[in-house]
Design a protein around this motif. Sequence first.
Motif, PDB file in Angstrom:
ATOM      1  N   ASN A 101     -53.131  56.342-109.834  1.00  0.00           N
ATOM      2  CA  ASN A 101     -52.296  55.883-108.721  1.00  0.00           C
ATOM      3  C   ASN A 101     -50.886  56.441-108.861  1.00  0.00           C
ATOM      4  N   VAL A 102     -50.342  56.903-107.755  1.00  0.00           N
ATOM      5  CA  VAL A 102     -48.966  57.392-107.723  1.00  0.00           C
ATOM      6  C   VAL A 102     -48.219  56.604-106.660  1.00  0.00           C
ATOM      7  N   GLU A 103     -47.235  55.832-107.076  1.00  0.00           N
ATOM      8  CA  GLU A 103     -46.423  55.060-106.128  1.00  0.00           C
ATOM      9  C   GLU A 103     -45.084  55.752-105.957  1.00  0.00           C
ATOM     10  N   ILE A 104     -44.802  56.133-104.731  1.00  0.00           N
ATOM     11  CA  ILE A 104     -43.586  56.886-104.434  1.00  0.00           C
ATOM     12  C   ILE A 104     -42.676  56.045-103.551  1.00  0.00           C
ATOM     13  N   THR A 105     -41.434  55.898-103.965  1.00  0.00           N
ATOM     14  CA  THR A 105     -40.436  55.185-103.182  1.00  0.00           C
ATOM     15  C   THR A 105     -39.456  56.198-102.623  1.00  0.00           C
ATOM     16  N   VAL A 106     -39.336  56.222-101.299  1.00  0.00           N
ATOM     17  CA  VAL A 106     -38.397  57.136-100.650  1.00  0.00           C
ATOM     18  C   VAL A 106     -37.421  56.328 -99.822  1.00  0.00           C
ATOM     19  N   LEU A 118     -39.010  52.967 -98.217  1.00  0.00           N
ATOM     20  CA  LEU A 118     -40.454  52.997 -97.986  1.00  0.00           C
ATOM     21  C   LEU A 118     -41.168  53.171 -99.319  1.00  0.00           C
ATOM     22  N   ASN A 119     -42.164  52.332 -99.570  1.00  0.00           N
ATOM     23  CA  ASN A 119     -42.992  52.456-100.767  1.00  0.00           C
ATOM     24  C   ASN A 119     -44.389  52.899-100.346  1.00  0.00           C
ATOM     25  N   LYS A 120     -44.811  54.059-100.804  1.00  0.00           N
ATOM     26  CA  LYS A 120     -46.104  54.607-100.391  1.00  0.00           C
ATOM     27  C   LYS A 120     -46.971  54.861-101.611  1.00  0.00           C
ATOM     28  N   ARG A 121     -48.243  54.436-101.535  1.00  0.00           N
ATOM     29  CA  ARG A 121     -49.174  54.602-102.643  1.00  0.00           C
ATOM     30  C   ARG A 121     -50.151  55.734-102.342  1.00  0.00           C
ATOM     31  N   PHE A 122     -50.292  56.616-103.315  1.00  0.00           N
ATOM     32  CA  PHE A 122     -51.209  57.744-103.213  1.00  0.00           C
ATOM     33  C   PHE A 122     -52.194  57.719-104.375  1.00  0.00           C
ATOM     34  N   ILE A 123     -53.256  58.482-104.224  1.00  0.00           N
ATOM     35  CA  ILE A 123     -54.190  58.739-105.311  1.00  0.00           C
ATOM     36  C   ILE A 123     -54.014  60.189-105.747  1.00  0.00           C
ATOM     37  N   THR A 145     -51.823  67.408-106.334  1.00  0.00           N
ATOM     38  CA  THR A 145     -52.245  67.058-104.985  1.00  0.00           C
ATOM     39  C   THR A 145     -52.403  65.544-104.864  1.00  0.00           C
ATOM     40  N   LEU A 146     -51.977  65.011-103.731  1.00  0.00           N
ATOM     41  CA  LEU A 146     -51.976  63.572-103.489  1.00  0.00           C
ATOM     42  C   LEU A 146     -52.724  63.240-102.204  1.00  0.00           C
ATOM     43  N   LEU A 147     -53.345  62.070-102.184  1.00  0.00           N
ATOM     44  CA  LEU A 147     -54.062  61.599-101.010  1.00  0.00           C
ATOM     45  C   LEU A 147     -53.738  60.134-100.788  1.00  0.00           C
ATOM     46  N   ASP A 148     -53.405  59.787 -99.561  1.00  0.00           N
ATOM     47  CA  ASP A 148     -53.134  58.400 -99.190  1.00  0.00           C
ATOM     48  C   ASP A 148     -54.307  57.529 -99.629  1.00  0.00           C
ATOM     49  N   GLU A 149     -54.012  56.403-100.274  1.00  0.00           N
ATOM     50  CA  GLU A 149     -55.089  55.547-100.779  1.00  0.00           C
ATOM     51  C   GLU A 149     -56.004  55.043 -99.673  1.00  0.00           C
ATOM     52  N   ILE A 150     -55.512  54.997 -98.447  1.00  0.00           N
ATOM     53  CA  ILE A 150     -56.337  54.539 -97.341  1.00  0.00           C
ATOM     54  C   ILE A 150     -57.491  55.509 -97.065  1.00  0.00           C
ATOM     55  N   ALA A 151     -57.304  56.772 -97.442  1.00  0.00           N
ATOM     56  CA  ALA A 151     -58.384  57.746 -97.262  1.00  0.00           C
ATOM     57  C   ALA A 151     -59.569  57.412 -98.161  1.00  0.00           C
ATOM     58  N   THR A 249     -46.077  45.531 -85.802  1.00  0.00           N
ATOM     59  CA  THR A 249     -46.287  45.648 -87.239  1.00  0.00           C
ATOM     60  C   THR A 249     -45.311  44.755 -87.979  1.00  0.00           C
ATOM     61  N   GLY A 250     -45.750  44.254 -89.108  1.00  0.00           N
ATOM     62  CA  GLY A 250     -44.891  43.419 -89.923  1.00  0.00           C
ATOM     63  C   GLY A 250     -43.954  44.252 -90.771  1.00  0.00           C
ATOM     64  N   GLU A 251     -42.978  43.585 -91.361  1.00  0.00           N
ATOM     65  CA  GLU A 251     -41.996  44.285 -92.187  1.00  0.00           C
ATOM     66  C   GLU A 251     -42.644  44.946 -93.389  1.00  0.00           C
ATOM     67  N   GLU A 252     -43.702  44.326 -93.939  1.00  0.00           N
ATOM     68  CA  GLU A 252     -44.368  44.898 -95.097  1.00  0.00           C
ATOM     69  C   GLU A 252     -45.047  46.218 -94.749  1.00  0.00           C
ATOM     70  N   ASP A 253     -45.644  46.301 -93.551  1.00  0.00           N
ATOM     71  CA  ASP A 253     -46.256  47.554 -93.124  1.00  0.00           C
ATOM     72  C   ASP A 253     -45.220  48.655 -93.007  1.00  0.00           C
ATOM     73  N   ILE A 254     -44.049  48.312 -92.457  1.00  0.00           N
ATOM     74  CA  ILE A 254     -42.994  49.301 -92.293  1.00  0.00           C
ATOM     75  C   ILE A 254     -42.510  49.779 -93.652  1.00  0.00           C
ATOM     76  N   LYS A 255     -42.275  48.848 -94.586  1.00  0.00           N
ATOM     77  CA  LYS A 255     -41.763  49.212 -95.902  1.00  0.00           C
ATOM     78  C   LYS A 255     -42.779  50.014 -96.700  1.00  0.00           C
ATOM     79  N   ALA A 256     -44.053  49.825 -96.418  1.00  0.00           N
ATOM     80  CA  ALA A 256     -45.099  50.556 -97.146  1.00  0.00           C
ATOM     81  C   ALA A 256     -45.501  51.838 -96.453  1.00  0.00           C
ATOM     82  N   GLY A 257     -44.873  52.142 -95.320  1.00  0.00           N
ATOM     83  CA  GLY A 257     -45.231  53.353 -94.592  1.00  0.00           C
ATOM     84  C   GLY A 257     -46.626  53.294 -94.033  1.00  0.00           C
ATOM     85  N   ASN A 258     -47.144  52.082 -93.797  1.00  0.00           N
ATOM     86  CA  ASN A 258     -48.536  51.920 -93.333  1.00  0.00           C
ATOM     87  C   ASN A 258     -48.600  51.867 -91.819  1.00  0.00           C
TER      88      ASN A 258
END
Length: 260
Positions: A101-106, A118-123, A145-151, A249-258
């Motif tokens: 897991n790679v968690e990136i904060t931008v 924004l906190n985004k989680r990748f694989i 190489t990174l892939l969105d965990e939702i994929a 969308t809720g604030e959590e979705d916005i902060k997570a880039g979801n």
Amino acid sequence: MTSPSLSKSVINPEFRIKKVLITSSRLLLPVIKEEKKTSPNTVVTENDTGETNDSFSIDITAFVSELIIFESLDKPYISGKMVVLDDSELFNGLELQGTENVEITVATEDSQATNVILNKRFIMTGIESQTKSGEAGSSSVFTITLLDEIAMVGRATKIRKSYSGSLEKIIKSVVKNELGRDTEISYTGAKKPTDEFGAQENITCIVPNLNALETIDWICSRLTTKNGSPYFCFATLNIPDYNNNFSVTGEEDIKAGNII
């Protein structure tokens, strides 16, 4: 690192990397030789058990020299590449096996110059290349190489159920129930979340053992506007400007880039 800039956007298209963490329960703490200490820029956080073979996170922010994010109109997830300069043989000791897991904060700013995080989680899907650099090849440059965990989530479960209603409503339902994301539609010119512009009539369909991503693509391929324009279901880091009449969308979705 950039994101499409839209007239309604509240987010500055320029992002700054604040933090990059690699986490996995299968990682092993690197063995540090006496003559070559880990760089002071590396932060290793072990779990409460103190066991070296349990999960922990490594802060590699100082080693990341470039982050590239890819957004595609025909994919409800984002992907990316990360260039890491390793001058302490950290990656050699980690014994990466993939799917870490790679968690990136931008960080960026909104239209009022307020900081937005924004906190985004990748694989981590692989190491595309490794190049030696520095004197006598003492450093290595990795392209990861990174892939969105939702994929990964979207491919894991097969859907075997029926849906009724408009094609737009069905897509929103799949995104919400199977992927756990909200769908943002202000890009279409919608004034409120319930607006629909599809030319097709309501239907009842049975999803024939497809995963969530295949289902979304299948339904989208049958959906058009009244003037024949296609629909796209895609993920983005670009957050639209919400007003009192349009908040889906809720604030959590916005902060997570979801945002899809």
